[in-house]
Design a protein around this motif. Structure first.
Motif, short mmCIF file in Angstrom:
data_model
loop_
_atom_site.label_atom_id
_atom_site.label_comp_id
_atom_site.label_asym_id
_atom_site.label_seq_id
_atom_site.Cartn_x
_atom_site.Cartn_y
_atom_site.Cartn_z
N TYR A 295 30.83 96.11 0.35
CA TYR A 295 29.47 96.31 -0.16
C TYR A 295 29.48 96.27 -1.68
O TYR A 295 28.62 95.63 -2.29
CB TYR A 295 28.88 97.63 0.34
N LEU B 69 19.84 94.12 -0.87
CA LEU B 69 21.00 94.11 0.02
C LEU B 69 20.83 95.07 1.19
O LEU B 69 21.16 94.72 2.33
CB LEU B 69 22.28 94.49 -0.75
N ASP B 70 20.35 96.25 0.91
CA ASP B 70 20.17 97.22 1.99
C ASP B 70 19.23 96.69 3.06
O ASP B 70 19.50 96.84 4.26
CB ASP B 70 19.67 98.56 1.45
N ARG B 71 18.18 96.03 2.65
CA ARG B 71 17.25 95.45 3.63
C ARG B 71 17.89 94.32 4.41
O ARG B 71 17.71 94.22 5.62
CB ARG B 71 15.99 94.94 2.93
N ASP C 147 24.62 99.92 8.93
CA ASP C 147 24.54 100.66 7.68
C ASP C 147 25.16 99.79 6.59
O ASP C 147 26.26 99.26 6.78
CB ASP C 147 25.33 101.96 7.83
N PRO C 148 24.47 99.61 5.47
CA PRO C 148 24.98 98.73 4.41
C PRO C 148 26.39 99.09 3.93
O PRO C 148 27.19 98.20 3.63
CB PRO C 148 23.97 98.91 3.28
N HIS C 149 26.72 100.36 3.91
CA HIS C 149 28.05 100.76 3.41
C HIS C 149 29.15 100.59 4.45
O HIS C 149 30.31 100.84 4.17
CB HIS C 149 27.98 102.18 2.85
N ASP D 26 20.26 96.71 -4.95
CA ASP D 26 20.51 97.63 -3.83
C ASP D 26 19.41 97.55 -2.78
O ASP D 26 19.70 97.50 -1.58
CB ASP D 26 20.67 99.06 -4.34
N ARG D 27 18.19 97.52 -3.21
CA ARG D 27 17.08 97.44 -2.25
C ARG D 27 17.15 96.14 -1.44
O ARG D 27 17.00 96.15 -0.22
CB ARG D 27 15.75 97.54 -2.98
N SER E 34 27.51 93.65 -3.93
CA SER E 34 26.54 94.20 -4.87
C SER E 34 26.78 93.69 -6.29
O SER E 34 25.83 93.34 -7.00
CB SER E 34 26.62 95.73 -4.83
N ILE F 291 21.07 93.74 5.04
CA ILE F 291 22.12 94.24 5.93
C ILE F 291 21.54 95.04 7.08
O ILE F 291 21.93 94.85 8.24
CB ILE F 291 23.16 95.05 5.13
N THR F 292 20.61 95.93 6.79
CA THR F 292 20.01 96.77 7.83
C THR F 292 19.20 95.94 8.82
O THR F 292 19.35 96.09 10.04
CB THR F 292 19.10 97.84 7.20
#
Length: 80
Positions: A7, A26-28, A37-39, A23-24, A11, A30-31
């Motif tokens: 991650y 990538l998190d979207r 979970d992104p991590h 972050d916003r 990032s 991946i989720t």
């Protein structure tokens, strides 16, 4: 490659293109697309993530070379 480090590497690449929205974004991606979970991102997830990043960024810009470069840089993480 450890999950958290994948991650972090993705990032760092993404930050070059999206800055504070990294972050916003990538998190979207991946989720929603990878359903995790992104991590907990692993190197096995990279090809699928790179494809979704390419599709999503292509919606935002007409700069095909930038889109390809971005996707290729993410994909390069599995070739290290």
């Amino acid at each position: 490659m450890a999950a958290g480090s994948v991650y972090k590497q993705v990032s760092e690449i993404t930050r070059d293109y999206l800055g504070p929205a990294t972050d916003r974004f990538l998190d979207r991606q991946i989720t929603f697309h990878l359903k995790k979970d992104p991590h907990l991102l692993t190197s096995e997830d990279i090809p699928k993530l790179a494809e979704w990043v390419k599709v999503s960024i292509a919606i935002l810009t007409d700069d095909r070379s930038m889109v390809d470069e971005f996707s290729n840089r993410i994909n390069s993480l599995v070739r290290q």
